[in-house]
Design a protein around this motif. Structure first.
Motif, PDB file in Angstrom:
ATOM      1  N   LYS A  19      11.738   4.002 -10.415  1.00 34.15           N
ATOM      2  CA  LYS A  19      11.897   3.464 -11.769  1.00 34.15           C
ATOM      3  C   LYS A  19      13.298   3.726 -12.299  1.00 34.15           C
ATOM      4  N   GLN A  20      13.834   4.888 -11.978  1.00 42.25           N
ATOM      5  CA  GLN A  20      15.191   5.228 -12.402  1.00 42.25           C
ATOM      6  C   GLN A  20      16.213   4.306 -11.741  1.00 42.25           C
ATOM      7  N   LYS A  21      16.018   4.005 -10.467  1.00 39.63           N
ATOM      8  CA  LYS A  21      16.948   3.139  -9.744  1.00 39.63           C
ATOM      9  C   LYS A  21      16.846   1.691 -10.210  1.00 39.63           C
ATOM     10  N   GLY A  22      15.606   1.219 -10.427  1.00 37.54           N
ATOM     11  CA  GLY A  22      15.411  -0.194 -10.759  1.00 37.54           C
ATOM     12  C   GLY A  22      15.442  -0.506 -12.239  1.00 37.54           C
ATOM     13  N   GLY A  23      15.253   0.529 -13.063  1.00 34.24           N
ATOM     14  CA  GLY A  23      15.246   0.308 -14.500  1.00 34.24           C
ATOM     15  C   GLY A  23      14.041  -0.473 -14.977  1.00 34.24           C
ATOM     16  N   LYS A  24      12.981  -0.489 -14.192  1.00 33.83           N
ATOM     17  CA  LYS A  24      11.757  -1.184 -14.571  1.00 33.83           C
ATOM     18  C   LYS A  24      10.579  -0.539 -13.864  1.00 33.83           C
ATOM     19  N   PRO A  25       9.345  -0.828 -14.306  1.00 33.32           N
ATOM     20  CA  PRO A  25       8.171  -0.198 -13.694  1.00 33.32           C
ATOM     21  C   PRO A  25       8.043  -0.502 -12.206  1.00 33.32           C
ATOM     22  N   VAL A  26       7.391   0.409 -11.506  1.00 40.45           N
ATOM     23  CA  VAL A  26       7.202   0.258 -10.053  1.00 40.45           C
ATOM     24  C   VAL A  26       6.467  -1.040  -9.734  1.00 40.45           C
ATOM     25  N   GLY A  27       5.503  -1.421 -10.588  1.00 34.26           N
ATOM     26  CA  GLY A  27       4.731  -2.637 -10.361  1.00 34.26           C
ATOM     27  C   GLY A  27       5.570  -3.902 -10.429  1.00 34.26           C
ATOM     28  N   VAL A  72       0.856  -1.187   0.000  1.00 31.77           N
ATOM     29  CA  VAL A  72       0.000   0.000   0.000  1.00 31.77           C
ATOM     30  C   VAL A  72       0.892   1.236   0.000  1.00 31.77           C
ATOM     31  N   ILE A  73       0.610   2.153  -0.896  1.00 31.19           N
ATOM     32  CA  ILE A  73       1.358   3.408  -0.967  1.00 31.19           C
ATOM     33  C   ILE A  73       0.353   4.551  -0.945  1.00 31.19           C
ATOM     34  N   SER A  74       0.653   5.575  -0.148  1.00 29.14           N
ATOM     35  CA  SER A  74      -0.312   6.653   0.060  1.00 29.14           C
ATOM     36  C   SER A  74       0.390   7.999   0.059  1.00 29.14           C
ATOM     37  N   GLY A  75      -0.322   9.021  -0.441  1.00 29.17           N
ATOM     38  CA  GLY A  75       0.207  10.373  -0.424  1.00 29.17           C
ATOM     39  C   GLY A  75      -0.441  11.224  -1.496  1.00 29.17           C
ATOM     40  N   ILE A  76      -0.086  12.497  -1.556  1.00 25.63           N
ATOM     41  CA  ILE A  76      -0.579  13.384  -2.606  1.00 25.63           C
ATOM     42  C   ILE A  76       0.035  12.944  -3.930  1.00 25.63           C
ATOM     43  N   PRO A  77      -0.786  12.765  -4.986  1.00 25.70           N
ATOM     44  CA  PRO A  77      -0.287  12.187  -6.243  1.00 25.70           C
ATOM     45  C   PRO A  77       0.968  12.834  -6.810  1.00 25.70           C
ATOM     46  N   SER A  78       1.059  14.158  -6.775  1.00 18.09           N
ATOM     47  CA  SER A  78       2.211  14.822  -7.390  1.00 18.09           C
ATOM     48  C   SER A  78       3.520  14.441  -6.711  1.00 18.09           C
ATOM     49  N   TRP A  79       3.476  14.183  -5.397  1.00 17.32           N
ATOM     50  CA  TRP A  79       4.711  13.846  -4.682  1.00 17.32           C
ATOM     51  C   TRP A  79       4.973  12.351  -4.712  1.00 17.32           C
ATOM     52  N   VAL A  80       3.942  11.531  -4.763  1.00 17.91           N
ATOM     53  CA  VAL A  80       4.134  10.090  -4.966  1.00 17.91           C
ATOM     54  C   VAL A  80       4.730   9.851  -6.354  1.00 17.91           C
ATOM     55  N   GLN A  81       4.324  10.686  -7.304  1.00 14.29           N
ATOM     56  CA  GLN A  81       4.865  10.584  -8.653  1.00 14.29           C
ATOM     57  C   GLN A  81       6.384  10.743  -8.638  1.00 14.29           C
ATOM     58  N   MET A  82       6.894  11.693  -7.854  1.00 10.43           N
ATOM     59  CA  MET A  82       8.342  11.880  -7.751  1.00 10.43           C
ATOM     60  C   MET A  82       9.013  10.623  -7.186  1.00 10.43           C
ATOM     61  N   TYR A  83       8.393  10.041  -6.175  1.00  8.50           N
ATOM     62  CA  TYR A  83       8.900   8.802  -5.571  1.00  8.50           C
ATOM     63  C   TYR A  83       8.942   7.673  -6.602  1.00  8.50           C
ATOM     64  N   PHE A  84       7.874   7.534  -7.373  1.00 11.71           N
ATOM     65  CA  PHE A  84       7.819   6.484  -8.404  1.00 11.71           C
ATOM     66  C   PHE A  84       8.877   6.697  -9.489  1.00 11.71           C
ATOM     67  N   GLU A  85       9.070   7.945  -9.885  1.00 12.85           N
ATOM     68  CA  GLU A  85      10.063   8.220 -10.924  1.00 12.85           C
ATOM     69  C   GLU A  85      11.462   7.843 -10.462  1.00 12.85           C
ATOM     70  N   LYS A  86      11.766   8.122  -9.199  1.00 19.55           N
ATOM     71  CA  LYS A  86      13.083   7.775  -8.664  1.00 19.55           C
ATOM     72  C   LYS A  86      13.231   6.261  -8.506  1.00 19.55           C
TER      73      LYS A  86
END
Length: 493
Positions: free
Chosen positions: A226-234, A210-224
Motif C-alpha cells: 500500500k505504501q509503494k502503490g499509494g492505494k489499497p491492495v485490492g 491467492v495470498i497465504s501466510g500467517i496474518p501478522s506477517w502478511v499484514q506487513m507485506y500488505f502495508e508495504k
C-alpha cells in the motif's frame, strides 16, 4: 472459464467425494490408522521398548505409552538426529523440521516418506474443498504466493533439515510452479524485512489471485504494498479474492486486513504444524476446521482442566464432546507417540468432526485461578471491535499481580491502527465479554480479587521490534496471545 479452472472443478469433486467417505466413518477410519501405525512401528526401538507387539487396543496403548512432550521424547529423537535407523519409525526420516524450543533449544521434528505427502495434500485439498463448495476456480489461473521460511536446507548426519514451510516448498506440484511466487531466489533470503521488500518489488505488477501466510506477517507485506502503490491492495491486485492462513485466529486482524485490501475477500483457515497437518476449513458456511482423521495421525484428547492431574483420562475421537477445551495428543507415521503438541482445541461439530484452535496449554493466564485461554481473549476483542472503526495490529495479555496501587488486574498490550474514540467504553466492552465467557474471571471481579482489565498502548511496530529483538521476526513465528508471567509484557513497555 479456462481449461485449468474447469479441470480444477472436476478434481475438486473427486477429492470432496473421497473426503466424505472417511469423514462419514470417523471411528472406523481412526481404528485403521491406529492399527497401521502400531504394526508399522512394532520393530522400531520405541515399539520394542513400549511392547507394541502386545498392543491390541487403545487401552493397551494408553497403558504402555505415556503422554510426552518434546522433552519427554528427546532421548529417542537425539538418536534419530545422530543418524540411527528404526528408532521412532522404520528407517530414517526424509527431513527434520527445525523449530525453536523454549527449554531444549532447537527442536528437530522428523518428517518421513509416509508423513510428508499429507502436508502437501492437506493444503491442496483445502483449496479444492473451497472450489467445490463455492464454484470459484478462476483464481487457479492467477499468481499465488505463500509467505514462508527459506527453502535452503542444511544437513545433519545425512538428513536434511530446515523450516517446515521451506521443506514444503520443495514439494509444490509442477502444475502450480509457474503460478507460484515469489521466485526461488527471493524465497531464499533469510532476513525477513529484506525478504518482504523483495517480494513487494517482485509481485507488485503481477496478477496475484491467492495470498497465504500467517496474518501478522502478511499484514506487513500488505502495508508495504500500500505504501509503494499509494492505494489499497485490492486495487493493486484486482483479482485477489482468496486469503489462506494458519497459525493464529484471523478475527483480530480482519478489520485491519479489510482496510488494507479495500474490500472483503474469502479466506480459508489451516491448522498445520511441523508435527502434522491436522485440519483445514472445508466449508465457508460452517464454523471450524475438518479434523483430518485419515492422514496417518491417531488423535487423543485430554480435557485441559484435567491435563495436569495424575493419570488424566485420554479420550479417543468417539468420546469427545462439543465445546470442551481439549489438549491435542497425537501419534503419527513420522514416529511421534502419545505426543503433546501443546495446542488446545474445541469441537464445533461431531458430524463431521470439526475443531477450532482454542489456544496453547502453556499459554494461559491463571495467576488467580481464572483459567483464561486464547480463544476467550480473541473473542472478547472481536466483540469489542464490532461496529466500530477500531483496528488492531497485534496484542497480548499478561497478569499484573503486584500493581503500585489498587487490586491486581489483567493487562492488555494492544498496538492500535485506529484507536477507540472512547477508551474506557472499549475497555468495559472487553471486560464484559471476558466475564460472560469465563465464570472464574467473573467471580474474581465480583469478589474484588481482580479489578477490571487495563489496556496499555504499544507504539507502532512495537510487536515487530520485540520479535526482531528475540530473533523471531517473520516466517512462521507468532506472538503469544497469553502469558502467565510478565516475560513478554515487560519488554513491550
Amino acid at each position: 472459464m479456462s481449461i485449468k479452472a474447469f479441470l480444477a472443478k472436476q478434481f475438486a469433486k473427486i477429492i470432496y467425494n473421497k473426503t466424505q467417505k472417511w469423514a462419514n466413518n470417523p471411528i472406523e477410519t481412526q481404528e485403521k490408522v491406529f492399527k497401521s501405525l502400531i504394526q508399522e512401528a512394532s520393530l522400531t526401538q520405541f515399539g520394542k521398548d513400549h511392547n507394541f507387539h502386545q498392543i491390541k487396543s487403545f487401552s493397551d496403548f494408553a497403558k504402555n505409552v505415556p503422554v510426552r512432550d518434546y522433552e519427554g521424547l528427546k532421548p529417542y529423537v537425539d538418536k534419530v538426529v545422530k543418524g540411527q535407523e528404526n528408532v521412532l519409525w522404520k528407517g530414517k526420516p526424509l527431513y527434520f523440521a527445525k523449530t525453536s524450543g523454549t527449554t531444549s533449544g532447537a527442536k528437530y521434528i522428523p518428517l518421513t516418506k509416509e508423513s510428508m505427502p499429507f502436508h502437501v495434500e492437506a493444503a491442496r485439498n483445502a483449496i479444492l474443498h473451497y472450489i467445490h463448495e463455492t464454484g470459484k476456480a478462476d483464481f487457479v489461473s492467477g499468481k499465488m504466493i505463500f509467505l514462508q521460511g527459506s527453502p535452503v536446507m542444511e544437513e545433519k548426519n545425512g538428513i536434511q533439515f530446515g523450516r517446515l514451510s521451506g521443506i514444503v516448498a520443495h514439494f509444490v506440484p509442477k502444475y502450480l510452479q509457474q503460478n507460484r511466487m515469489p521466485s526461488w531466489e527471493t524465497n531464499c533470503i533469510e532476513d525477513w524485512e529484506t525478504k518482504v521488500n523483495a517480494i513487494v518489488e517482485e509481485t507488485f505488477d503481477k496478477n496475484m489471485a491467492v495470498i497465504s501466510g500467517i496474518p501478522s506477517w502478511v499484514q506487513m507485506y500488505f502495508e508495504k504494498l500500500k505504501q509503494k502503490g499509494g492505494k489499497p491492495v485490492g486495487e493493486i491486485f484486482k483479482n485477489f479474492n482468496l486469503f489462506i492462513y494458519g497459525g493464529v485466529n484471523f478475527e483480530p486482524y480482519r478489520a485491519k486486513f479489510e482496510n488494507l485490501i479495500g474490500r472483503k475477500v474469502d479466506s480459508i483457515e489451516l491448522f498445520p504444524a511441523s508435527e502434522g497437518f491436522f485440519a483445514y476449513q472445508d466449508s465457508q458456511r460452517e464454523k471450524g476446521m475438518l479434523l483430518l482423521l485419515n492422514s496417518g495421525i491417531f488423535y487423543e484428547f485430554i480435557k485441559a482442566d484435567e491435563f495436569f492431574n495424575e493419570n488424566a483420562r485420554r479420550y479417543t475421537i468417539g468420546e469427545v464432546q462439543l465445546g470442551i477445551n481439549y489438549v491435542l495428543i497425537i501419534s503419527t507415521n513420522a514416529g511421534l507417540w502419545g505426543y503433546n503438541i501443546g495446542d488446545t482445541v474445541q469441537f464445533t461439530s461431531l458430524k463431521p468432526y470439526r475443531v477450532i484452535v482454542s489456544g496453547r496449554i502453556k499459554h494461559y493466564i491463571s495467576a488467580f485461578g481464572e483459567h483464561v485461554i486464547g480463544k476467550e481473549v480473541e473473542e472478547a476483542l472481536k466483540e469489542a471491535m464490532e461496529n466500530t472503526t477500531v483496528r488492531v495490529n497485534e496484542f497480548t495479555v499478561a497478569p499484573q499481580i503486584a500493581p503500585k496501587d489498587g487490586l491486581p488486574y489483567h493487562e492488555w498490550f494492544i498496538e492500535f491502527e485506529n484507536e477507540p474514540e472512547n477508551m474506557e467504553d472499549f475497555i468495559l466492552k472487553i471486560d464484559s465479554a471476558m466475564r460472560k465467557q469465563n465464570i472464574y474471571y467473573d467471580d474474581l471481579i465480583v469478589g474484588n480479587v481482580l479489578r477490571k482489565l487495563v489496556v496499555t498502548k504499544v507504539s507502532q511496530d512495537g510487536f515487530q521490534n520485540y520479535m526482531k529483538s528475540i530473533g523471531k521476526l517473520g516466517g512462521q513465528n507468532k506472538i503469544a496471545r497469553l502469558s502467565n508471567d510478565r516475560s513478554i509484557a515487560d519488554k513491550l513497555v
